[in-house]
Design a protein around this motif. Structure first.
Motif, PDB file in Angstrom:
ATOM      1  N   PHE A 144       0.793  -0.843  -0.243  1.00 34.34           N
ATOM      2  CA  PHE A 144       0.106  -0.451  -0.048  1.00 34.34           C
ATOM      3  C   PHE A 144       0.678   1.048   0.341  1.00 34.34           C
ATOM      4  O   PHE A 144       0.215   2.012  -0.502  1.00 34.34           O
ATOM      5  CB  PHE A 144      -1.086   0.217   0.931  1.00 34.34           C
ATOM      6  N   LEU A 145       1.588   1.373   0.264  1.00 30.87           N
ATOM      7  CA  LEU A 145       2.648   1.894   0.011  1.00 30.87           C
ATOM      8  C   LEU A 145       3.196   2.801  -0.935  1.00 30.87           C
ATOM      9  O   LEU A 145       4.130   3.489  -1.697  1.00 30.87           O
ATOM     10  CB  LEU A 145       3.715   2.590   1.268  1.00 30.87           C
ATOM     11  N   GLN A 146       3.096   1.924  -2.705  1.00 29.28           N
ATOM     12  CA  GLN A 146       3.813   2.000  -3.478  1.00 29.28           C
ATOM     13  C   GLN A 146       3.021   1.238  -4.329  1.00 29.28           C
ATOM     14  O   GLN A 146       3.020   0.247  -5.245  1.00 29.28           O
ATOM     15  CB  GLN A 146       5.309   1.084  -3.329  1.00 29.28           C
ATOM     16  N   PRO A 147       1.980   2.171  -4.210  1.00 27.00           N
ATOM     17  CA  PRO A 147       0.864   2.706  -6.120  1.00 27.00           C
ATOM     18  C   PRO A 147       1.297   2.051  -7.046  1.00 27.00           C
ATOM     19  O   PRO A 147       0.172   0.857  -7.995  1.00 27.00           O
ATOM     20  CB  PRO A 147       0.454   3.607  -5.298  1.00 27.00           C
ATOM     21  N   LEU A 148       2.053   2.483  -7.803  1.00 30.93           N
ATOM     22  CA  LEU A 148       3.263   1.942  -9.076  1.00 30.93           C
ATOM     23  C   LEU A 148       3.112   0.147  -9.093  1.00 30.93           C
ATOM     24  O   LEU A 148       3.200  -0.221 -10.282  1.00 30.93           O
ATOM     25  CB  LEU A 148       4.020   2.524  -9.602  1.00 30.93           C
ATOM     26  N   LEU A 149       4.154  -0.198  -8.012  1.00 27.56           N
ATOM     27  CA  LEU A 149       4.545  -1.318  -7.640  1.00 27.56           C
ATOM     28  C   LEU A 149       2.960  -3.098  -7.783  1.00 27.56           C
ATOM     29  O   LEU A 149       2.967  -3.316  -8.476  1.00 27.56           O
ATOM     30  CB  LEU A 149       4.961  -2.183  -6.140  1.00 27.56           C
ATOM     31  N   ALA A 150       2.085  -1.653  -6.486  1.00 25.94           N
ATOM     32  CA  ALA A 150       0.776  -3.153  -6.253  1.00 25.94           C
ATOM     33  C   ALA A 150       0.352  -2.586  -7.432  1.00 25.94           C
ATOM     34  O   ALA A 150      -0.934  -4.204  -8.332  1.00 25.94           O
ATOM     35  CB  ALA A 150      -0.055  -1.612  -5.145  1.00 25.94           C
ATOM     36  N   ALA A 151      -0.291  -1.125  -8.527  1.00 24.58           N
ATOM     37  CA  ALA A 151      -0.574  -2.008 -10.188  1.00 24.58           C
ATOM     38  C   ALA A 151      -0.013  -2.759 -10.792  1.00 24.58           C
ATOM     39  O   ALA A 151      -1.554  -3.291 -11.918  1.00 24.58           O
ATOM     40  CB  ALA A 151      -0.999  -0.798 -10.767  1.00 24.58           C
ATOM     41  N   GLY A 152       1.141  -3.191 -10.658  1.00 20.75           N
ATOM     42  CA  GLY A 152       1.565  -3.515 -11.721  1.00 20.75           C
ATOM     43  C   GLY A 152       1.544  -5.946 -10.731  1.00 20.75           C
ATOM     44  O   GLY A 152       2.722  -5.911 -12.126  1.00 20.75           O
ATOM     45  N   LEU A 153       1.889  -5.963  -9.927  1.00 18.54           N
ATOM     46  CA  LEU A 153       2.027  -6.436  -9.600  1.00 18.54           C
ATOM     47  C   LEU A 153       1.674  -7.715  -9.318  1.00 18.54           C
ATOM     48  O   LEU A 153       1.710  -8.612  -9.685  1.00 18.54           O
ATOM     49  CB  LEU A 153       1.806  -6.829  -7.638  1.00 18.54           C
ATOM     50  N   ALA A 154       0.162  -7.857  -9.285  1.00 19.72           N
ATOM     51  CA  ALA A 154      -0.320  -9.717 -10.550  1.00 19.72           C
ATOM     52  C   ALA A 154      -0.004  -9.884 -11.645  1.00 19.72           C
ATOM     53  O   ALA A 154       0.672 -10.696 -12.088  1.00 19.72           O
ATOM     54  CB  ALA A 154      -2.112  -8.707 -11.082  1.00 19.72           C
ATOM     55  N   GLY A 155       0.554  -8.597 -12.717  1.00 23.18           N
ATOM     56  CA  GLY A 155       1.724  -9.185 -13.672  1.00 23.18           C
ATOM     57  C   GLY A 155       2.901  -9.562 -13.346  1.00 23.18           C
ATOM     58  O   GLY A 155       3.410 -10.078 -13.930  1.00 23.18           O
ATOM     59  N   LEU A 156       3.676  -9.144 -12.277  1.00 23.68           N
ATOM     60  CA  LEU A 156       5.126  -9.447 -12.143  1.00 23.68           C
ATOM     61  C   LEU A 156       5.106 -10.732 -11.351  1.00 23.68           C
ATOM     62  O   LEU A 156       6.133 -11.842 -11.686  1.00 23.68           O
ATOM     63  CB  LEU A 156       5.417  -8.474 -11.070  1.00 23.68           C
ATOM     64  N   PHE A 157       4.311 -11.393 -10.215  1.00 21.09           N
ATOM     65  CA  PHE A 157       3.355 -12.433  -9.877  1.00 21.09           C
ATOM     66  C   PHE A 157       3.679 -13.648 -10.874  1.00 21.09           C
ATOM     67  O   PHE A 157       3.863 -14.751 -10.753  1.00 21.09           O
ATOM     68  CB  PHE A 157       2.495 -12.080  -8.465  1.00 21.09           C
ATOM     69  N   GLY A 158       2.543 -12.958 -12.047  1.00 18.39           N
ATOM     70  CA  GLY A 158       2.292 -14.052 -13.133  1.00 18.39           C
ATOM     71  C   GLY A 158       3.714 -14.525 -13.846  1.00 18.39           C
ATOM     72  O   GLY A 158       3.905 -15.519 -13.884  1.00 18.39           O
ATOM     73  N   LEU A 159       4.786 -13.286 -13.306  1.00 18.88           N
ATOM     74  CA  LEU A 159       5.553 -13.629 -14.103  1.00 18.88           C
ATOM     75  C   LEU A 159       6.534 -14.363 -13.896  1.00 18.88           C
ATOM     76  O   LEU A 159       7.834 -15.553 -14.445  1.00 18.88           O
ATOM     77  CB  LEU A 159       6.411 -12.325 -14.633  1.00 18.88           C
ATOM     78  N   ALA A 160       6.910 -14.503 -12.453  1.00 20.73           N
ATOM     79  CA  ALA A 160       7.094 -15.192 -11.452  1.00 20.73           C
ATOM     80  C   ALA A 160       7.029 -16.457 -11.678  1.00 20.73           C
ATOM     81  O   ALA A 160       7.624 -17.338 -11.565  1.00 20.73           O
ATOM     82  CB  ALA A 160       6.949 -14.588 -10.553  1.00 20.73           C
ATOM     83  N   ARG A 161       5.562 -16.658 -11.440  1.00 21.12           N
ATOM     84  CA  ARG A 161       5.085 -18.090 -11.155  1.00 21.12           C
ATOM     85  C   ARG A 161       5.433 -19.104 -13.011  1.00 21.12           C
ATOM     86  O   ARG A 161       5.811 -19.581 -12.806  1.00 21.12           O
ATOM     87  CB  ARG A 161       3.867 -18.122 -11.513  1.00 21.12           C
ATOM     88  N   ALA A 162       5.126 -18.380 -13.968  1.00 20.57           N
ATOM     89  CA  ALA A 162       5.363 -18.511 -15.197  1.00 20.57           C
ATOM     90  C   ALA A 162       7.147 -18.895 -14.712  1.00 20.57           C
ATOM     91  O   ALA A 162       7.200 -19.923 -15.928  1.00 20.57           O
ATOM     92  CB  ALA A 162       5.095 -17.265 -16.324  1.00 20.57           C
ATOM     93  N   ALA A 163       7.814 -18.557 -14.932  1.00 20.23           N
ATOM     94  CA  ALA A 163       8.860 -18.636 -14.632  1.00 20.23           C
ATOM     95  C   ALA A 163       9.315 -19.670 -13.409  1.00 20.23           C
ATOM     96  O   ALA A 163      10.560 -20.426 -13.919  1.00 20.23           O
ATOM     97  CB  ALA A 163      10.081 -17.726 -14.209  1.00 20.23           C
TER      98      ALA A 163
END
Length: 312
Positions: A144-163
């Motif tokens: 909640f302190l990092q709104p840009l990171l929060a907005a892209g977190l689902a995509g980031l975690f999706g990339l992590a899981r795909a890897a």
């Protein structure tokens, strides 16, 4: 040959903490000078403390965060490097200062004052895809302190899981009190690491419940979203809900000097144990030990244990 270079990649907040011990509950204004027992300048930020603790426990750890091009930023990066954390992918922002936090400690309670600086400029695009592909696990802090990171977190975690990486999230507090935006993220979060009040707030927000939840119902609601909730309860240990059952780890006796960062040390211990293949109940015991032992000294990192200390 293993694809991984790092056991753990932490993405999140990093800043200097000014720890003021024995702070008066209500400091006097009017230019009154009040003496306190002690103060110190230490490494702060949930993500940075978790990364430092994980490296101390023997994990090959990388950290991605954003700091300013200033002495505070240099202090943060030097401290992390000194703890064995790879910070080569950290962003140094020449336009905005490093975040700074003042922690006023009164017994086992504390008030936290943070100037966010460049904290809210960290985004998911700051994390190199090649680094994600080389990590066994990706942990994110302070949602909640990092709104840009929060907005892209689902995509980031999706990339992590795909890897092939697993994922975890410690949201920390929401200063706005809304606890919104986690609906897409939780199904991609292998382990959720709130404290008790955060677990209750997140569960109420994602389930739309208006009445007050008890903790057991809260962890069931969170687990129903596809994540493993492991809740930090301080002097009551830890509680999780997995495979349809509650899992508890008792607290350990402690003489607390300073509880700053204890939850982040808990995170490091849990991840280190799970990544070593320990079962959940044993991993939670290691995590409780790490959180407890970290309270032996002021600041979040000074007393973080080694793996041998945490498991003895």
């Amino acid at each position: 040959m293993s694809r991984t270079t790092f056991d753990l990649l932490v993405v999140g907040d990093a800043n200097p903490d000014v720890i003021v011990s024995g702070s008066p509950r209500h400091p006097e204004f009017g230019q009154r000078e009040q003496l306190v027992p002690a103060a110190g300048l230490v490494l702060g930020g949930s993500g940075a403390i978790t990364a430092y603790g994980a490296a101390r426990l023997g994990l090959r750890t990388a950290f991605v965060g954003r700091v300013g091009d200033d002495p505070a930023g240099a202090f943060v990066l030097d401290a992390l490097r000194g703890g064995g954390v790879d910070v080569s992918a950290c962003a140094v922002d020449p336009a905005v200062p490093t975040a700074m936090t003042v922690v006023l400690v009164d017994g086992d309670d504390r008030a936290i004052l943070t100037a966010p600086g460049c904290l809210d400029r960290l985004s998911a695009t700051d994390v190199p895809p090649g680094l994600i592909e080389r990590a066994a696990h990706v942990h994110v802090s302070s949602y909640f302190l990092q709104p840009l990171l929060a907005a892209g977190l689902a995509g980031l975690f999706g990339l992590a899981r795909a890897a092939g990486a697993s994922t975890s999230l410690d949201t920390n507090d929401d200063p706005a009190g809304r606890w919104a935006g986690l609906d897409e993220v939780l199904p991609l979060t292998d382990v959720l690491l709130p404290n008790e009040s955060e677990a209750l707030a997140i569960a109420a927000a994602v389930s739309g419940v208006t009445e007050r939840l008890d903790l057991e119902r809260a962890v069931r609601e969170l687990a129903a979203r596809g994540t493993l909730p492991v809740v930090k309860r301080g002097e009551r240990g830890a509680l999780a809900f997995a495979d349809g059952a509650l899992v508890e780890a008792p607290a350990r006796p402690a003489t607390v000097v300073d509880a700053v960062g204890a939850g982040d040390s808990f995170n490091a211990g849990l991840l280190a144990a799970l990544l070593r293949g320990l079962p959940l109940s044993r991993s939670m015991g290691v995590a409780v030990a790490c959180g407890t032992l970290s309270t032996r000294a002021a600041g979040g990192t000074a007393a973080q244990p080694t793996w041998e200390e945490a498991t003895s």
